[in-house]
Design a protein around this motif. Structure first.
Motif, PDB file in Angstrom:
ATOM      1  N   VAL A  57      54.079  -8.447 -27.366  1.00 51.17           N
ATOM      2  CA  VAL A  57      52.717  -8.866 -27.681  1.00 51.17           C
ATOM      3  C   VAL A  57      52.555  -8.895 -29.199  1.00 51.17           C
ATOM      4  O   VAL A  57      52.947  -7.940 -29.892  1.00 51.17           O
ATOM      5  N   ALA A  58      51.998  -9.981 -29.724  1.00 48.43           N
ATOM      6  CA  ALA A  58      51.691 -10.037 -31.160  1.00 48.43           C
ATOM      7  C   ALA A  58      50.585  -9.035 -31.453  1.00 48.43           C
ATOM      8  O   ALA A  58      49.467  -9.193 -30.955  1.00 48.43           O
ATOM      9  N   PRO A  59      50.856  -7.977 -32.223  1.00 48.22           N
ATOM     10  CA  PRO A  59      49.886  -6.894 -32.410  1.00 48.22           C
ATOM     11  C   PRO A  59      48.537  -7.393 -32.908  1.00 48.22           C
ATOM     12  O   PRO A  59      48.444  -8.237 -33.790  1.00 48.22           O
ATOM     13  N   GLY A  60      47.488  -6.849 -32.301  1.00 51.14           N
ATOM     14  CA  GLY A  60      46.134  -7.166 -32.715  1.00 51.14           C
ATOM     15  C   GLY A  60      45.559  -8.439 -32.139  1.00 51.14           C
ATOM     16  O   GLY A  60      44.364  -8.712 -32.303  1.00 51.14           O
ATOM     17  N   THR A  61      46.394  -9.254 -31.457  1.00 55.93           N
ATOM     18  CA  THR A  61      45.919 -10.528 -30.896  1.00 55.93           C
ATOM     19  C   THR A  61      45.873 -10.516 -29.371  1.00 55.93           C
ATOM     20  O   THR A  61      45.169 -11.323 -28.779  1.00 55.93           O
ATOM     21  N   GLY A  62      46.659  -9.650 -28.740  1.00 52.03           N
ATOM     22  CA  GLY A  62      46.759  -9.653 -27.286  1.00 52.03           C
ATOM     23  C   GLY A  62      47.586 -10.791 -26.733  1.00 52.03           C
ATOM     24  O   GLY A  62      47.707 -10.937 -25.514  1.00 52.03           O
ATOM     25  N   ILE A  63      48.187 -11.620 -27.603  1.00 52.92           N
ATOM     26  CA  ILE A  63      48.944 -12.786 -27.162  1.00 52.92           C
ATOM     27  C   ILE A  63      50.388 -12.398 -26.878  1.00 52.92           C
ATOM     28  O   ILE A  63      51.110 -11.948 -27.782  1.00 52.92           O
ATOM     29  N   LEU A  64      50.815 -12.547 -25.632  1.00 55.65           N
ATOM     30  CA  LEU A  64      52.226 -12.433 -25.317  1.00 55.65           C
ATOM     31  C   LEU A  64      52.926 -13.668 -25.881  1.00 55.65           C
ATOM     32  O   LEU A  64      52.508 -14.798 -25.632  1.00 55.65           O
ATOM     33  N   LEU A  65      53.984 -13.441 -26.628  1.00 56.29           N
ATOM     34  CA  LEU A  65      54.693 -14.560 -27.247  1.00 56.29           C
ATOM     35  C   LEU A  65      55.624 -15.215 -26.237  1.00 56.29           C
ATOM     36  O   LEU A  65      56.414 -14.537 -25.570  1.00 56.29           O
ATOM     37  N   GLY A  66      55.525 -16.534 -26.107  1.00 59.42           N
ATOM     38  CA  GLY A  66      56.441 -17.267 -25.252  1.00 59.42           C
ATOM     39  C   GLY A  66      57.838 -17.279 -25.860  1.00 59.42           C
ATOM     40  O   GLY A  66      58.022 -17.072 -27.063  1.00 59.42           O
ATOM     41  N   ALA A  67      58.847 -17.515 -25.017  1.00 56.97           N
ATOM     42  CA  ALA A  67      60.231 -17.549 -25.483  1.00 56.97           C
ATOM     43  C   ALA A  67      60.575 -18.956 -25.963  1.00 56.97           C
ATOM     44  O   ALA A  67      60.333 -19.939 -25.262  1.00 56.97           O
ATOM     45  N   LEU A 111      51.811  -1.128 -13.434  1.00 55.02           N
ATOM     46  CA  LEU A 111      50.522  -1.270 -12.754  1.00 55.02           C
ATOM     47  C   LEU A 111      50.729  -1.843 -11.360  1.00 55.02           C
ATOM     48  O   LEU A 111      51.526  -2.763 -11.149  1.00 55.02           O
ATOM     49  N   GLN A 112      49.985  -1.310 -10.401  1.00 51.37           N
ATOM     50  CA  GLN A 112      50.083  -1.743  -9.021  1.00 51.37           C
ATOM     51  C   GLN A 112      48.947  -2.714  -8.686  1.00 51.37           C
ATOM     52  O   GLN A 112      47.920  -2.766  -9.380  1.00 51.37           O
ATOM     53  N   ALA A 113      49.134  -3.485  -7.640  1.00 54.87           N
ATOM     54  CA  ALA A 113      48.076  -4.387  -7.186  1.00 54.87           C
ATOM     55  C   ALA A 113      46.813  -3.587  -6.898  1.00 54.87           C
ATOM     56  O   ALA A 113      46.849  -2.531  -6.257  1.00 54.87           O
ATOM     57  N   GLY A 114      45.684  -4.091  -7.378  1.00 50.68           N
ATOM     58  CA  GLY A 114      44.410  -3.421  -7.200  1.00 50.68           C
ATOM     59  C   GLY A 114      44.016  -2.530  -8.356  1.00 50.68           C
ATOM     60  O   GLY A 114      42.853  -2.138  -8.466  1.00 50.68           O
ATOM     61  N   ALA A 115      44.973  -2.191  -9.244  1.00 47.69           N
ATOM     62  CA  ALA A 115      44.647  -1.406 -10.429  1.00 47.69           C
ATOM     63  C   ALA A 115      43.830  -2.257 -11.400  1.00 47.69           C
ATOM     64  O   ALA A 115      43.783  -3.481 -11.312  1.00 47.69           O
ATOM     65  N   ARG A 116      43.190  -1.590 -12.337  1.00 49.41           N
ATOM     66  CA  ARG A 116      42.378  -2.275 -13.331  1.00 49.41           C
ATOM     67  C   ARG A 116      43.213  -2.557 -14.566  1.00 49.41           C
ATOM     68  O   ARG A 116      43.925  -1.679 -15.062  1.00 49.41           O
ATOM     69  N   ILE A 117      43.157  -3.777 -15.067  1.00 45.90           N
ATOM     70  CA  ILE A 117      43.854  -4.139 -16.296  1.00 45.90           C
ATOM     71  C   ILE A 117      42.835  -4.651 -17.299  1.00 45.90           C
ATOM     72  O   ILE A 117      42.015  -5.524 -16.992  1.00 45.90           O
ATOM     73  N   THR A 118      42.847  -4.079 -18.492  1.00 46.18           N
ATOM     74  CA  THR A 118      41.925  -4.459 -19.562  1.00 46.18           C
ATOM     75  C   THR A 118      42.738  -4.867 -20.779  1.00 46.18           C
ATOM     76  O   THR A 118      43.707  -4.195 -21.139  1.00 46.18           O
ATOM     77  N   GLN A 119      42.346  -5.966 -21.417  1.00 44.12           N
ATOM     78  CA  GLN A 119      43.077  -6.506 -22.564  1.00 44.12           C
ATOM     79  C   GLN A 119      42.084  -6.834 -23.680  1.00 44.12           C
ATOM     80  O   GLN A 119      41.772  -8.007 -23.924  1.00 44.12           O
ATOM     81  N   PRO A 120      41.563  -5.815 -24.369  1.00 39.81           N
ATOM     82  CA  PRO A 120      40.506  -6.052 -25.363  1.00 39.81           C
ATOM     83  C   PRO A 120      40.944  -6.954 -26.513  1.00 39.81           C
ATOM     84  O   PRO A 120      40.151  -7.771 -26.996  1.00 39.81           O
ATOM     85  N   ASP A 121      42.185  -6.815 -26.981  1.00 35.42           N
ATOM     86  CA  ASP A 121      42.628  -7.678 -28.081  1.00 35.42           C
ATOM     87  C   ASP A 121      42.669  -9.141 -27.639  1.00 35.42           C
ATOM     88  O   ASP A 121      42.283 -10.041 -28.396  1.00 35.42           O
ATOM     89  N   LEU A 122      43.146  -9.385 -26.426  1.00 31.89           N
ATOM     90  CA  LEU A 122      43.160 -10.765 -25.911  1.00 31.89           C
ATOM     91  C   LEU A 122      41.742 -11.269 -25.739  1.00 31.89           C
ATOM     92  O   LEU A 122      41.448 -12.449 -26.007  1.00 31.89           O
ATOM     93  N   GLY A 123      40.829 -10.392 -25.305  1.00 31.13           N
ATOM     94  CA  GLY A 123      39.428 -10.785 -25.193  1.00 31.13           C
ATOM     95  C   GLY A 123      38.854 -11.215 -26.528  1.00 31.13           C
ATOM     96  O   GLY A 123      38.109 -12.202 -26.614  1.00 31.13           O
ATOM     97  N   THR A 124      39.207 -10.499 -27.586  1.00 30.72           N
ATOM     98  CA  THR A 124      38.735 -10.861 -28.926  1.00 30.72           C
ATOM     99  C   THR A 124      39.308 -12.207 -29.359  1.00 30.72           C
ATOM    100  O   THR A 124      38.610 -13.039 -29.960  1.00 30.72           O
ATOM    101  N   THR A 125      40.583 -12.446 -29.059  1.00 28.37           N
ATOM    102  CA  THR A 125      41.192 -13.734 -29.398  1.00 28.37           C
ATOM    103  C   THR A 125      40.517 -14.870 -28.650  1.00 28.37           C
ATOM    104  O   THR A 125      40.218 -15.930 -29.224  1.00 28.37           O
ATOM    105  N   LEU A 126      40.259 -14.677 -27.365  1.00 30.68           N
ATOM    106  CA  LEU A 126      39.563 -15.710 -26.591  1.00 30.68           C
ATOM    107  C   LEU A 126      38.157 -15.935 -27.121  1.00 30.68           C
ATOM    108  O   LEU A 126      37.668 -17.080 -27.151  1.00 30.68           O
ATOM    109  N   ALA A 127      37.490 -14.867 -27.555  1.00 30.73           N
ATOM    110  CA  ALA A 127      36.163 -15.030 -28.149  1.00 30.73           C
ATOM    111  C   ALA A 127      36.236 -15.865 -29.422  1.00 30.73           C
ATOM    112  O   ALA A 127      35.346 -16.687 -29.698  1.00 30.73           O
TER     113      ALA A 127
END
Length: 500
Positions: free
Chosen positions: A389-399, A223-239
């Motif tokens: 990414v942990a599937p279904g959560t949108g959470i990138l796992l830290g190292a 993805l380039q700067a200015g492109a749209r990024i959507t993360q629905p699974d992460l949105g659900t986790t934040l909700a």
């Protein structure tokens, strides 16, 4: 309504923070007439707030509620800075604004800050006239979990930000989650900062289908700067964090889902590890500079200890390269020996710094109109953590630190205040791997020596980056002297708001 899980989470944080003072009184205000946003903003003179009338006047919790001097913020990602600015405009405290910005970074700069990672913050509360550290680095693992080819760090960001809010928040925590949730669910623009990080690790990152689905564009290109990024699974986790409470990620249904999905992603997290991981409220590493008290993050956020060592060397007249070497040796000594940070700082027989490549981080600083200030550093212990990414959560796992080649990041932040005046003077957050401590120490030394904030930022060696707030005539005091500055070599934003 507060859930039982959230109530237990609040009780847990309260037990960690028994010395917290009373909440700041909520102030009422009238319409904000103008917003001034500049990469390096000299914040205008202090204004007042009054009771709002009718006719659409913004209410407490709505952007535009505060009129006059608002405060300031600087962050390495623009949308996070704007989220913090909006909270200040709505009557939130610096702690509230830092929480909103930190959560927004998990959406807009997940390469360096995310729900799967952690960080550390310094908080200056004028009503208590003290600085304290809230420390929540990505949690280590006691051993490599069975079947985990990329062991994940125990997530700490959400609990750490919740602890910061418990110490000095004014607005409801769920209100501060909403901007990040909306940005994840409905999408936001890719910043230059995120685009650069995606491009740097695109090939290994896109090996994970869940990560590629988020960070790859048409044709599988980054993805380039200015492109749209959507993360629905992460949105659900934040909700879920907003409605069920942060505790759900550590001891509820969300924790169980993360346990299952982290196994699928090779991270191997367990609910007991999630439940037991809690932030710590610690005294900072402190020293004097004239009548001011200079505070740095304490270990295990040892980038603060390195910054303290470099700052002391600079105050003693050392050249910048000598001070940087001293700071690196201080951090290396603490990692090898541990012990009392003051003893490490005073030691003469420090080992040379190692040559290990250290992880990326990101920083932000926030100041509100009352002089409360927060400076934070966040990390995933690698760009994009494990890259999965942990599937279904949108959470990138830290190292997970300490396993394989993964080292803890040098989380670096510092803050200056006057105990006699009960007032804030300066704060800095640094990033840039090995250069992060000097990105804090050098700008603070320069502003305390009389330099203006704009000239003080950008002086640290590459790849150091600084976010800086400076009020040379203190706050409370002369708000017109305050500046918020982001490093011109980065892609961040410094922002504030005033009534014209």
């Amino acid at each position: 309504m507060t859930t039982s899980l959230e109530a237990r989470e609040r009780d847990m944080v309260a037990s960690l923070a028994r010395s917290a003072g009373p909440a700041h009184p909520e102030r009422r205000g009238r319409r904000l007439l103008a917003l001034a946003l500049l990469p390096a903003l000299a914040l205008a003179a202090c204004g007042t707030t009054e009771s709002g009338g009718g006719g659409g006047t913004p209410q407490l919790g709505q952007e535009g509620f505060v009129r006059g001097f608002l405060g300031g913020v600087a962050a390495e990602e623009p949308r996070a800075a704007l989220a913090a600015r909006d909270v200040l405009s709505a009557g939130g405290s610096a702690a509230d604004a830092a929480v909103a910005a930190g959560l927004m970074l998990s959406v807009t700069l997940p390469s360096r800050a995310g729900l799967g990672g952690g960080g550390a913050c310094l908080l200056y509360a004028p009503n208590r006239n003290e600085v304290e550290a809230i420390v929540f680095p990505p949690g280590p693992r006691t051993a490599v979990p069975p079947g985990a080819d990329r062991p994940a760090a125990v997530p700490m960001l959400a609990r750490g930000l919740f602890a910061l809010h418990a110490r000095a928040g004014r607005r409801p925590f769920e209100e501060l989650v909403s901007p990040a949730e909306q940005a994840a669910r409905f999408g936001t623009e890719v910043s230059r900062a995120l685009a650069a990080d995606i491009a740097a690790v695109a090939t290994p990152l896109f090996a994970d289908p869940a990560a590629a689905a988020v960070f790859a564009g048409p044709g599988g290109q980054p993805l380039q700067a200015g492109a749209r990024i959507t993360q629905p699974d992460l949105g659900t986790t934040l909700a879920t964090l907003r409605t069920a409470g942060v505790g759900d990620l550590h001891q509820g249904g969300l924790a169980r889902r993360l346990e299952e999905s982290s196994v699928a992603a090779g991270g191997g997290l367990t609910v007991p590890e999630l439940r037991e991981a809690v932030p710590r409220v610690l005294p900072p590493v402190q020293g004097r500079a004239g009548n001011d008290l200079v505070s740095f993050l304490p270990p295990p956020a040892d980038g603060g200890l390195a910054a303290a060592g470099a700052f002391a060397a600079l105050q003693g007249g050392a050249a910048a390269d000598v001070a940087a070497s001293r700071g690196a040796s201080v951090a290396a000594a603490w990692r090898q020996r541990g012990g009392d940070p003051a003893m490490v700082l005073a030691a003469a027989d420090l080992p040379p710094a190692g040559g290990a490549v250290l992880p990326a981080s990101t920083g932000l600083v926030v100041l509100d109109r009352d002089g409360m200030a927060v400076t934070c550093a966040f990390t995933m212990n690698n760009l994009f953590g494990t890259g999965r990414v942990a599937p279904g959560t949108g959470i990138l796992l830290g190292a997970a630190p300490g396993i394989g080649q993964v080292q803890p990041a040098l989380l670096s932040a510092g803050l200056v205040h006057s105990p006699n005046l009960r007032a804030f003077r300066a704060a800095a957050a640094g990033s840039g791997q090995q250069a992060a401590p000097m990105a804090v120490a050098l700008p603070l030394a320069r502003v305390l020596g009389g330099a203006d904030a704009t000239s003080a930022v950008g002086a640290a060696a590459e790849p150091g980056r600084t976010q800086l707030l400076s009020c040379p005539r203190y706050l409370p005091g002369d708000a017109g002297s305050c500046q918020a500055v982001t490093d011109p070599r980065g892609a961040g934003l410094a922002a504030g708001a005033t009534d014209r």
